[in-house]
Design a protein around this motif. Sequence first.
Motif, PDB file in Angstrom:
ATOM      1  N   TYR A 113      15.633  -3.390   3.698  1.00 23.39           N
ATOM      2  CA  TYR A 113      14.572  -3.081   4.337  1.00 23.39           C
ATOM      3  C   TYR A 113      13.577  -4.373   4.643  1.00 23.39           C
ATOM      4  O   TYR A 113      13.373  -5.033   3.769  1.00 23.39           O
ATOM      5  CB  TYR A 113      13.626  -1.968   4.020  1.00 23.39           C
ATOM      6  N   HIS A 114      13.208  -4.649   5.895  1.00 19.94           N
ATOM      7  CA  HIS A 114      11.813  -5.421   6.053  1.00 19.94           C
ATOM      8  C   HIS A 114      10.573  -4.455   5.823  1.00 19.94           C
ATOM      9  O   HIS A 114      10.412  -3.447   6.138  1.00 19.94           O
ATOM     10  CB  HIS A 114      12.191  -5.862   7.597  1.00 19.94           C
ATOM     11  N   PRO A 115       9.780  -5.152   5.081  1.00 20.09           N
ATOM     12  CA  PRO A 115       8.657  -4.588   4.839  1.00 20.09           C
ATOM     13  C   PRO A 115       7.650  -4.084   5.784  1.00 20.09           C
ATOM     14  O   PRO A 115       7.145  -3.013   5.981  1.00 20.09           O
ATOM     15  CB  PRO A 115       7.472  -5.828   4.070  1.00 20.09           C
ATOM     16  N   ALA A 116       7.729  -4.411   7.084  1.00 18.76           N
ATOM     17  CA  ALA A 116       7.186  -3.772   8.209  1.00 18.76           C
ATOM     18  C   ALA A 116       7.635  -2.498   8.476  1.00 18.76           C
ATOM     19  O   ALA A 116       6.898  -1.491   8.771  1.00 18.76           O
ATOM     20  CB  ALA A 116       7.206  -4.703   9.435  1.00 18.76           C
ATOM     21  N   VAL A 117       8.998  -2.333   8.157  1.00 22.60           N
ATOM     22  CA  VAL A 117       9.638  -1.020   8.189  1.00 22.60           C
ATOM     23  C   VAL A 117       9.280  -0.129   7.162  1.00 22.60           C
ATOM     24  O   VAL A 117       8.937   1.055   7.440  1.00 22.60           O
ATOM     25  CB  VAL A 117      11.081  -1.246   8.659  1.00 22.60           C
ATOM     26  N   VAL A 118       9.129  -0.693   6.319  1.00 20.99           N
ATOM     27  CA  VAL A 118       8.783   0.281   4.852  1.00 20.99           C
ATOM     28  C   VAL A 118       7.263   0.781   4.972  1.00 20.99           C
ATOM     29  O   VAL A 118       6.870   1.916   4.961  1.00 20.99           O
ATOM     30  CB  VAL A 118       8.949  -0.515   3.742  1.00 20.99           C
ATOM     31  N   ALA A 119       6.467  -0.080   5.589  1.00 20.43           N
ATOM     32  CA  ALA A 119       5.028   0.174   5.854  1.00 20.43           C
ATOM     33  C   ALA A 119       4.940   1.321   6.638  1.00 20.43           C
ATOM     34  O   ALA A 119       4.157   2.397   6.572  1.00 20.43           O
ATOM     35  CB  ALA A 119       4.270  -1.075   6.452  1.00 20.43           C
ATOM     36  N   GLN A 120       5.595   1.500   7.756  1.00 21.03           N
ATOM     37  CA  GLN A 120       5.813   2.293   8.768  1.00 21.03           C
ATOM     38  C   GLN A 120       6.343   3.956   8.210  1.00 21.03           C
ATOM     39  O   GLN A 120       5.995   4.746   8.354  1.00 21.03           O
ATOM     40  CB  GLN A 120       6.511   2.092  10.167  1.00 21.03           C
ATOM     41  N   LYS A 121       7.617   3.791   7.352  1.00 23.87           N
ATOM     42  CA  LYS A 121       8.030   4.724   6.649  1.00 23.87           C
ATOM     43  C   LYS A 121       6.987   5.428   5.892  1.00 23.87           C
ATOM     44  O   LYS A 121       7.000   6.669   5.665  1.00 23.87           O
ATOM     45  CB  LYS A 121       9.224   4.272   5.931  1.00 23.87           C
ATOM     46  N   ALA A 122       6.438   4.505   4.795  1.00 26.23           N
ATOM     47  CA  ALA A 122       5.854   5.171   3.741  1.00 26.23           C
ATOM     48  C   ALA A 122       4.473   5.768   4.519  1.00 26.23           C
ATOM     49  O   ALA A 122       3.971   6.894   3.843  1.00 26.23           O
ATOM     50  CB  ALA A 122       4.987   3.940   3.136  1.00 26.23           C
ATOM     51  N   ALA A 123       3.781   5.308   5.587  1.00 30.11           N
ATOM     52  CA  ALA A 123       2.775   5.874   6.259  1.00 30.11           C
ATOM     53  C   ALA A 123       3.095   7.178   7.005  1.00 30.11           C
ATOM     54  O   ALA A 123       2.223   8.207   6.781  1.00 30.11           O
ATOM     55  CB  ALA A 123       1.998   4.857   7.238  1.00 30.11           C
ATOM     56  N   THR A 124       4.089   7.422   7.561  1.00 28.44           N
ATOM     57  CA  THR A 124       4.786   8.407   7.951  1.00 28.44           C
ATOM     58  C   THR A 124       4.922   9.668   6.876  1.00 28.44           C
ATOM     59  O   THR A 124       4.649  10.713   6.969  1.00 28.44           O
ATOM     60  CB  THR A 124       6.086   8.221   8.804  1.00 28.44           C
ATOM     61  N   LEU A 125       5.417   9.336   5.702  1.00 28.08           N
ATOM     62  CA  LEU A 125       5.753  10.148   4.578  1.00 28.08           C
ATOM     63  C   LEU A 125       4.272  10.747   4.061  1.00 28.08           C
ATOM     64  O   LEU A 125       4.111  11.746   3.495  1.00 28.08           O
ATOM     65  CB  LEU A 125       6.557   9.440   3.676  1.00 28.08           C
ATOM     66  N   ALA A 169       2.580  -6.706  14.868  1.00 28.06           N
ATOM     67  CA  ALA A 169       2.958  -5.337  14.733  1.00 28.06           C
ATOM     68  C   ALA A 169       1.835  -4.607  14.130  1.00 28.06           C
ATOM     69  O   ALA A 169       0.782  -5.046  13.663  1.00 28.06           O
ATOM     70  CB  ALA A 169       3.818  -5.530  13.436  1.00 28.06           C
ATOM     71  N   ARG A 170       2.202  -3.386  14.350  1.00 26.08           N
ATOM     72  CA  ARG A 170       0.935  -2.261  14.271  1.00 26.08           C
ATOM     73  C   ARG A 170       1.586  -0.838  13.903  1.00 26.08           C
ATOM     74  O   ARG A 170       2.549  -0.546  14.367  1.00 26.08           O
ATOM     75  CB  ARG A 170       0.125  -2.063  15.421  1.00 26.08           C
ATOM     76  N   VAL A 171       1.108  -0.412  12.728  1.00 21.60           N
ATOM     77  CA  VAL A 171       1.667   0.933  12.192  1.00 21.60           C
ATOM     78  C   VAL A 171       0.680   2.137  13.034  1.00 21.60           C
ATOM     79  O   VAL A 171      -0.552   2.075  12.796  1.00 21.60           O
ATOM     80  CB  VAL A 171       1.691   1.183  10.979  1.00 21.60           C
ATOM     81  N   TRP A 172       0.995   2.886  13.870  1.00 21.77           N
ATOM     82  CA  TRP A 172       0.097   3.480  14.634  1.00 21.77           C
ATOM     83  C   TRP A 172      -0.249   4.689  14.213  1.00 21.77           C
ATOM     84  O   TRP A 172      -1.657   5.301  14.539  1.00 21.77           O
ATOM     85  CB  TRP A 172       0.795   3.717  15.946  1.00 21.77           C
ATOM     86  N   ASP A 173       0.391   5.321  13.331  1.00 24.26           N
ATOM     87  CA  ASP A 173       0.060   6.585  12.628  1.00 24.26           C
ATOM     88  C   ASP A 173      -0.090   6.296  11.149  1.00 24.26           C
ATOM     89  O   ASP A 173       0.875   6.086  10.400  1.00 24.26           O
ATOM     90  CB  ASP A 173       1.258   7.751  12.805  1.00 24.26           C
ATOM     91  N   VAL A 174      -1.330   6.125  10.702  1.00 20.30           N
ATOM     92  CA  VAL A 174      -1.656   5.692   9.492  1.00 20.30           C
ATOM     93  C   VAL A 174      -2.485   6.775   8.936  1.00 20.30           C
ATOM     94  O   VAL A 174      -3.391   7.455   9.515  1.00 20.30           O
ATOM     95  CB  VAL A 174      -2.411   4.494   9.324  1.00 20.30           C
ATOM     96  N   PRO A 175      -2.370   7.092   7.561  1.00 14.94           N
ATOM     97  CA  PRO A 175      -3.101   8.121   6.769  1.00 14.94           C
ATOM     98  C   PRO A 175      -4.801   7.691   6.946  1.00 14.94           C
ATOM     99  O   PRO A 175      -5.187   6.412   6.875  1.00 14.94           O
ATOM    100  CB  PRO A 175      -2.525   8.356   5.458  1.00 14.94           C
ATOM    101  N   ASP A 176      -5.564   8.509   6.539  1.00 16.63           N
ATOM    102  CA  ASP A 176      -6.950   8.122   6.551  1.00 16.63           C
ATOM    103  C   ASP A 176      -7.251   7.136   5.134  1.00 16.63           C
ATOM    104  O   ASP A 176      -8.046   6.394   5.394  1.00 16.63           O
ATOM    105  CB  ASP A 176      -7.771   9.416   6.154  1.00 16.63           C
ATOM    106  N   SER A 177      -6.481   7.359   4.059  1.00 15.43           N
ATOM    107  CA  SER A 177      -6.523   6.611   2.746  1.00 15.43           C
ATOM    108  C   SER A 177      -5.117   5.870   2.733  1.00 15.43           C
ATOM    109  O   SER A 177      -4.056   6.512   3.092  1.00 15.43           O
ATOM    110  CB  SER A 177      -6.691   7.468   1.570  1.00 15.43           C
ATOM    111  N   PRO A 178      -5.304   4.584   2.505  1.00 14.48           N
ATOM    112  CA  PRO A 178      -4.105   3.704   2.241  1.00 14.48           C
ATOM    113  C   PRO A 178      -3.094   4.626   1.329  1.00 14.48           C
ATOM    114  O   PRO A 178      -3.580   5.108   0.442  1.00 14.48           O
ATOM    115  CB  PRO A 178      -4.445   2.497   2.006  1.00 14.48           C
ATOM    116  N   VAL A 179      -1.954   4.354   1.757  1.00 10.62           N
ATOM    117  CA  VAL A 179      -0.793   4.694   0.554  1.00 10.62           C
ATOM    118  C   VAL A 179      -0.995   3.978  -0.658  1.00 10.62           C
ATOM    119  O   VAL A 179      -1.160   2.596  -0.507  1.00 10.62           O
ATOM    120  CB  VAL A 179       0.444   4.515   1.171  1.00 10.62           C
ATOM    121  N   GLU A 180      -1.053   4.704  -1.910  1.00 13.90           N
ATOM    122  CA  GLU A 180      -1.137   4.068  -3.139  1.00 13.90           C
ATOM    123  C   GLU A 180       0.308   3.347  -3.320  1.00 13.90           C
ATOM    124  O   GLU A 180       1.230   3.836  -3.091  1.00 13.90           O
ATOM    125  CB  GLU A 180      -1.346   4.840  -4.122  1.00 13.90           C
TER     126      GLU A 180
END
Length: 321
Positions: A79-91, A156-167
Amino acid sequence: MAQFGYTLMCEQSGPRELVRYAQAAEDVGFDFEVSSDHYSPWLVSQGHSPYAWTVLGAVAQATSRVELMTYVTCPTTRYHPAVVAQKAATLQLLSEGRFILGLGSGENLNEHVVGEGWPSVDVRQTKLEEAIEIIRALHTGDLVTYDGEYFRVDSARVWDVPDSPVEIGVAVSGEASIASFAPLGDHMIAVEPKSDLVEGWMQEHDGESRAIGQIPICWDPDRDAAIERAHEQFRWFAGGWGVNSELPTPASFTAASQFVRPEDVAEQIACGPDLDELAESVRPYLEAGFTDVALVQIGDESQDRFLAEAAEPLLERLRAL
């Protein structure tokens, strides 16, 4: 008080079964659930390896209380880290804030499949540092361009991010990795009950962090059956992580573990019906200062009975420790 987790072992169960086990584990009282993230099982006898992120998305909808976590994802090759960032934010959004992103430098078994080779340890560690920096930046929701030694990110931008960053939890194994990753991670992940790892990590975080470990067990009413199952499906564990991170295929693990005997496995993994013995096998992690320990119940065929008959009284014994 320590928290105890249940492992969604993707190498030994199919995706629908894993979601069902996740629901049952929440119902019996586990505090959190971790999922392996593999492309291949360790051994052919395990027989499974569904996509962890799809499973976790389903689990996020099938559960409501337990924390969820990857244990662990490698964000550098497959996985590229940009893709992991998107997956984690979505989850994190799907789980309503219950997700921790567990990261590590990976194993050859899972990462070689994309044909990029398997780098040396120092390269893997440097790549992981860059990956965490990229994920952190993208979880701000800002537009990110990054030009590192190993990774580039272009507008790159993750468009759907949670209010608090993923730990973020990071797998470490010694002083060097603590020095590199304690400043970058929120929580420590380790697979050996070493107090010096916990102490070194906690010093960096002024004690405001979690140390998350994992240990296999093999409950069964018949001890001999438990040992046989552990040997069939978990003898790869005897090699240690210095070996396990380097072997490329399930066939390699089969060859490397061909001389591991059932009694060798039983010396390393608590097996059988004695819940006190199973609980005691976790004690070294607690004495080393781990705040969270996830259990791996070995064998897909044993999960329903384990969760129905043994998990709740085992959790009572663990909490009594």
